[in-house]
Design a protein around this motif. Sequence first.
Motif, PDB file in Angstrom:
ATOM      1  N   ASN A 101       0.816  -1.223   0.000  1.00 57.27           N
ATOM      2  CA  ASN A 101       0.000   0.000   0.000  1.00 57.27           C
ATOM      3  C   ASN A 101       0.848   1.272   0.000  1.00 57.27           C
ATOM      4  OD1 ASN A 101      -2.691   0.860  -0.201  1.00 57.27           O
ATOM      5  ND2 ASN A 101      -2.765   1.428   1.954  1.00 57.27           N
ATOM      6  N   ARG A 102       2.087   1.185  -0.482  1.00 53.94           N
ATOM      7  CA  ARG A 102       2.948   2.355  -0.562  1.00 53.94           C
ATOM      8  C   ARG A 102       3.518   2.486  -1.968  1.00 53.94           C
ATOM      9  NH1 ARG A 102       7.463   2.127   3.890  1.00 53.94           N
ATOM     10  NH2 ARG A 102       7.713   0.026   3.032  1.00 53.94           N
ATOM     11  N   VAL A 103       3.655   3.726  -2.429  1.00 56.85           N
ATOM     12  CA  VAL A 103       4.292   3.967  -3.714  1.00 56.85           C
ATOM     13  C   VAL A 103       5.787   3.710  -3.575  1.00 56.85           C
ATOM     14  CG1 VAL A 103       2.536   5.654  -4.381  1.00 56.85           C
ATOM     15  CG2 VAL A 103       4.629   6.427  -3.243  1.00 56.85           C
ATOM     16  N   ARG A 104       6.458   3.575  -4.706  1.00 59.01           N
ATOM     17  CA  ARG A 104       7.907   3.345  -4.735  1.00 59.01           C
ATOM     18  C   ARG A 104       8.609   4.588  -5.269  1.00 59.01           C
ATOM     19  NH1 ARG A 104       6.199  -0.271  -1.546  1.00 59.01           N
ATOM     20  NH2 ARG A 104       7.643  -1.969  -1.213  1.00 59.01           N
ATOM     21  N   VAL A 105       9.657   5.006  -4.555  1.00 57.02           N
ATOM     22  CA  VAL A 105      10.454   6.167  -4.952  1.00 57.02           C
ATOM     23  C   VAL A 105      11.873   5.687  -5.190  1.00 57.02           C
ATOM     24  CG1 VAL A 105      11.281   8.447  -4.306  1.00 57.02           C
ATOM     25  CG2 VAL A 105       8.992   7.710  -3.615  1.00 57.02           C
ATOM     26  N   LEU A 106      12.316   5.819  -6.427  1.00 56.55           N
ATOM     27  CA  LEU A 106      13.672   5.407  -6.812  1.00 56.55           C
ATOM     28  C   LEU A 106      14.512   6.652  -7.034  1.00 56.55           C
ATOM     29  CD1 LEU A 106      15.646   3.140  -7.589  1.00 56.55           C
ATOM     30  CD2 LEU A 106      14.816   3.360  -9.942  1.00 56.55           C
ATOM     31  N   ILE A 107      15.594   6.788  -6.262  1.00 55.12           N
ATOM     32  CA  ILE A 107      16.516   7.905  -6.380  1.00 55.12           C
ATOM     33  C   ILE A 107      17.809   7.386  -6.981  1.00 55.12           C
ATOM     34  CG2 ILE A 107      17.803   9.670  -5.116  1.00 55.12           C
ATOM     35  CD1 ILE A 107      15.621   9.648  -3.028  1.00 55.12           C
ATOM     36  N   THR A 108      18.310   8.075  -7.970  1.00 54.44           N
ATOM     37  CA  THR A 108      19.545   7.663  -8.660  1.00 54.44           C
ATOM     38  C   THR A 108      20.561   8.786  -8.585  1.00 54.44           C
ATOM     39  OG1 THR A 108      18.801   8.484 -10.821  1.00 54.44           O
ATOM     40  CG2 THR A 108      18.211   6.226 -10.231  1.00 54.44           C
ATOM     41  N   GLY A 109      21.836   8.411  -8.594  1.00 57.37           N
ATOM     42  CA  GLY A 109      22.906   9.395  -8.567  1.00 57.37           C
ATOM     43  C   GLY A 109      24.252   8.716  -8.614  1.00 57.37           C
ATOM     44  N   LYS A 110      25.287   9.516  -8.702  1.00 59.38           N
ATOM     45  CA  LYS A 110      26.651   9.009  -8.786  1.00 59.38           C
ATOM     46  C   LYS A 110      27.325   8.862  -7.414  1.00 59.38           C
ATOM     47  CE  LYS A 110      27.859   8.785 -13.284  1.00 59.38           C
ATOM     48  NZ  LYS A 110      28.528   7.616 -13.894  1.00 59.38           N
ATOM     49  N   ALA A 111      26.810   9.566  -6.418  1.00 59.71           N
ATOM     50  CA  ALA A 111      27.489   9.621  -5.118  1.00 59.71           C
ATOM     51  C   ALA A 111      27.411   8.280  -4.405  1.00 59.71           C
ATOM     52  CB  ALA A 111      26.881  10.719  -4.258  1.00 59.71           C
ATOM     53  N   GLU A 112      28.480   7.965  -3.686  1.00 51.33           N
ATOM     54  CA  GLU A 112      28.512   6.743  -2.888  1.00 51.33           C
ATOM     55  C   GLU A 112      27.677   6.914  -1.603  1.00 51.33           C
ATOM     56  OE1 GLU A 112      29.264   3.126  -1.090  1.00 51.33           O
ATOM     57  OE2 GLU A 112      29.573   3.748  -3.188  1.00 51.33           O
ATOM     58  N   VAL A 113      27.765   8.112  -1.012  1.00 52.24           N
ATOM     59  CA  VAL A 113      27.046   8.394   0.230  1.00 52.24           C
ATOM     60  C   VAL A 113      25.762   9.143  -0.104  1.00 52.24           C
ATOM     61  CG1 VAL A 113      27.156   9.521   2.478  1.00 52.24           C
ATOM     62  CG2 VAL A 113      29.212   8.501   1.491  1.00 52.24           C
ATOM     63  N   LEU A 114      24.670   8.687   0.465  1.00 44.84           N
ATOM     64  CA  LEU A 114      23.386   9.340   0.239  1.00 44.84           C
ATOM     65  C   LEU A 114      23.391  10.750   0.808  1.00 44.84           C
ATOM     66  CD1 LEU A 114      20.762   6.563   0.949  1.00 44.84           C
ATOM     67  CD2 LEU A 114      20.866   7.974  -1.085  1.00 44.84           C
ATOM     68  N   ARG A 115      22.780  11.657   0.091  1.00 40.37           N
ATOM     69  CA  ARG A 115      22.672  13.018   0.574  1.00 40.37           C
ATOM     70  C   ARG A 115      21.671  13.065   1.725  1.00 40.37           C
ATOM     71  NH1 ARG A 115      22.527  17.280  -4.316  1.00 40.37           N
ATOM     72  NH2 ARG A 115      23.221  18.568  -2.575  1.00 40.37           N
ATOM     73  N   LEU A 116      21.920  13.977   2.668  1.00 36.78           N
ATOM     74  CA  LEU A 116      21.097  14.059   3.858  1.00 36.78           C
ATOM     75  C   LEU A 116      19.656  14.428   3.527  1.00 36.78           C
ATOM     76  CD1 LEU A 116      21.386  13.733   6.910  1.00 36.78           C
ATOM     77  CD2 LEU A 116      21.822  16.191   7.065  1.00 36.78           C
ATOM     78  N   ARG A 117      19.429  15.199   2.492  1.00 36.98           N
ATOM     79  CA  ARG A 117      18.076  15.596   2.139  1.00 36.98           C
ATOM     80  C   ARG A 117      17.243  14.404   1.681  1.00 36.98           C
ATOM     81  NH1 ARG A 117      19.114  19.988  -2.280  1.00 36.98           N
ATOM     82  NH2 ARG A 117      20.670  20.505  -0.694  1.00 36.98           N
ATOM     83  N   TYR A 118      17.895  13.421   1.049  1.00 36.18           N
ATOM     84  CA  TYR A 118      17.159  12.221   0.640  1.00 36.18           C
ATOM     85  C   TYR A 118      16.719  11.404   1.862  1.00 36.18           C
ATOM     86  CZ  TYR A 118      19.271  13.320  -3.904  1.00 36.18           C
ATOM     87  OH  TYR A 118      19.663  13.941  -5.063  1.00 36.18           O
ATOM     88  N   LEU A 119      17.604  11.326   2.853  1.00 36.57           N
ATOM     89  CA  LEU A 119      17.244  10.620   4.075  1.00 36.57           C
ATOM     90  C   LEU A 119      16.104  11.319   4.807  1.00 36.57           C
ATOM     91  CD1 LEU A 119      20.848   9.808   5.343  1.00 36.57           C
ATOM     92  CD2 LEU A 119      19.215   8.190   4.398  1.00 36.57           C
TER      93      LEU A 119
END
Length: 779
Positions: free
Chosen positions: A267-285
């Motif tokens: 019952n939840r949508v899926r959000v796929l984030i893509t990028g080159k960085a190894e460490v996730l950006r804090l805003r995505y978290l």
Amino acid sequence: MKMKFLLILLLSFCFESVSSHFDPYGTLGVKRGATLQEIRKAYKLLAKEWHPDKSNNPSAQEEFVEINRAYELLRDPERRKLYDNRGISEDTPNFRPPRPEAYAYSTFDPFDDLSSVFGKGFRFQFHMPDSGLFHEQTITLKGYEKNVLPASARTPQLILTYSDWCMGCVRAAPMWKRLGEEMNPVGISMSTVHAGREPKLARNFGARTDSLPHLVLLMDGRIYQYRDETLSVINIIRFIREKFGTQLIPRVDDSNYEDFLNGWRDNRVRVLITGKAEVLRLRYLALAYQYRRFAAFGYARLIEGETTQIQDRYNIPSTMDSMFVFREEVDTPAAKLSMPDLPFSVMTDVLEANKYLLLPRISSQKILDELCPLDSSRVRRRLCVMLVAEEEDEDAQESLRKYAKVYRGPGKDRVGFVYVSKKGQQAFVQALIEADESMVKNPDRRLVIIWRRNLSSVSFLWIPGTWKRDEESENDGFAEDILPPWNSSQYELTAALKRLFSDDGNLPNETTMKELVDENAAGLLQRIYNRILILLESIKDRIRKEDLLAAVSVIATIVFIMAVAYVMAYLVSLEEETIQAKRSKATSPSSNSCASTASTATLQLKMHELRGETYNGMVRLLKPGCRTIVLLLDKETKAKILPVFHRIVWPYRKNKTLMFGWMYVERGLDWYKQLLSLALPLGEGNPDPQQLESINPRNCIGTILSLNGHRKYFCIYHAKHLEGQQRAAYAEEPLLVDDSSSFIFVERLLDGLSNWLDRLFEGTTHRYHVNYWPEFGNK
């Protein structure tokens, strides 16, 4: 020393004058015992009179601030009580009232009033750089409970505890300002708490006056302590990342992205984030934390060979960060966003518009409130088309999902399509069934249109027939004016919606709606387990190294004391065994101490005959707390009754306060008669001396006497003695037994002795006191 003492007196005088300067009762013009209604009425009248927008008086703003301050104090029972009892007008004493231009709290300088004593040149120049930022972000306990704590379920809250006289806070002020520039664009809020003005809130965060500034992170109502000794922007960001965890946004690649996208059945949508960085950006978290209830997030790092299929399938640019939102259709994203730097506000807007599936499941009251909101206006009413089906019935869900996707009929923007589980929300579905008499009892694959008019009632209409699969038709969809049906059930739904959005449309049925069950709520065991984890983590966060060392020291001390006590107890037991072994070798039948006999009884139960030679040792010279239990018998019955007595008292052989013996009735009859005469005074229904002289010795066989030599009393047992059955018999015939109409075998005389012994040691047997022990006879 005199100068220092004078300075302290002057400071205390200044503080007292400050706290006693403000009179809230006088400001509002009410009595001290005024009720809350009277205070509120006076406040409204004065507020209208002194409002800066309505009054031309130059001091209107200052008066208006004073009126508000007085009302805020008197409306709070705790603050009002504190003012009435101690004259304190602030939450904590020794603080000045805020000036009109102050935001929340004014900066208090305790040395301002000293200038009047030592001259205008006397000033302590102590100013905290960037202190205005601390004061602008300051929160109170009420503000924390009302705003900050509930907001932590969606937005992480960084809270810094500081004080005015804290050198560490002075050094941390520029860092806090730079940190705000980093946190505000990524959706993390920041607040401050003044430790002196909000001591209760500071203690709740685990802050101490000797360790300020103190930083905590508040997430979903849980407090996480910042333990790093260095307070820097990099360390704080690392601390926040650790608390988000790695499970919030798992890694996705070519091997698992299809499983990730097809997991929308939760019952939840899926959000796929893509990028080159190894460490996730804090805003995505922070974004994933805020929308974790509506969406599942995944991160695909664009590396050749690991995410090639993902890049080719969705045409992902490799030079920019991208965000894709997927609903039920995994081939085509519902929303796509690609930018070199994805702003947090833009990502939030995209998710707000696509945070639900095309056909979401009503799994809780919150989702129902959001998808089928309240609307009492009949003209602007919002309707919900609800499919009643099981989660496994994917055919019916897919059919309604396609219908919802292409629907272009009346009220397109004011109708929502959802489905509800028949078992998961059984009470809700049953209420809709019972309110419509024409409705069949089985609602499986049935459609109902509901209109929530208020919190308690809902109007609804059941669509005739069950919802069917799509049938082949020449029309691929709905036009704005032409609404051709795909099959009969879709025709009924289309006609019902067209009628309801017309001027005369009406929902015929109405029922009372109860709150829906939260299907995603954890079970009892899971909640207990989560609580335990939270408690352990809270203890871990709150305990410092100093506290841990102190706790370890206390535990080690307790363990050491217990070990020493165990060793000493073991040594004492060895010594007792040695002493008992020595005593068992030297037994003395004429001993005047029950302890020596009891030590022998640890190995064997020795019986002593009560006669003139042993009378003093067994009765008169007994130590306090010791008793002698004697069996009365004769030479003919000794061989039969004494072994029975020995067997019954055998479990008590290790009791050091007991001595066991027997007495020939013929030899001690005179002593027994004297004992009874001393215990039973003349009159009150007791036997006279002539009756005592006529005692039959045969009737005394089997009698048990418990003699307490020190306290001069005895207890008596006999098979026909009615002590255990009725107390009233004491006055008539308490001790004498002469019943020739019935007889008892000698072997059965001691059948009730075990129960009598239990009552003897419980202290419930009757005690016969004597003034002295009679002589046993000539030795």
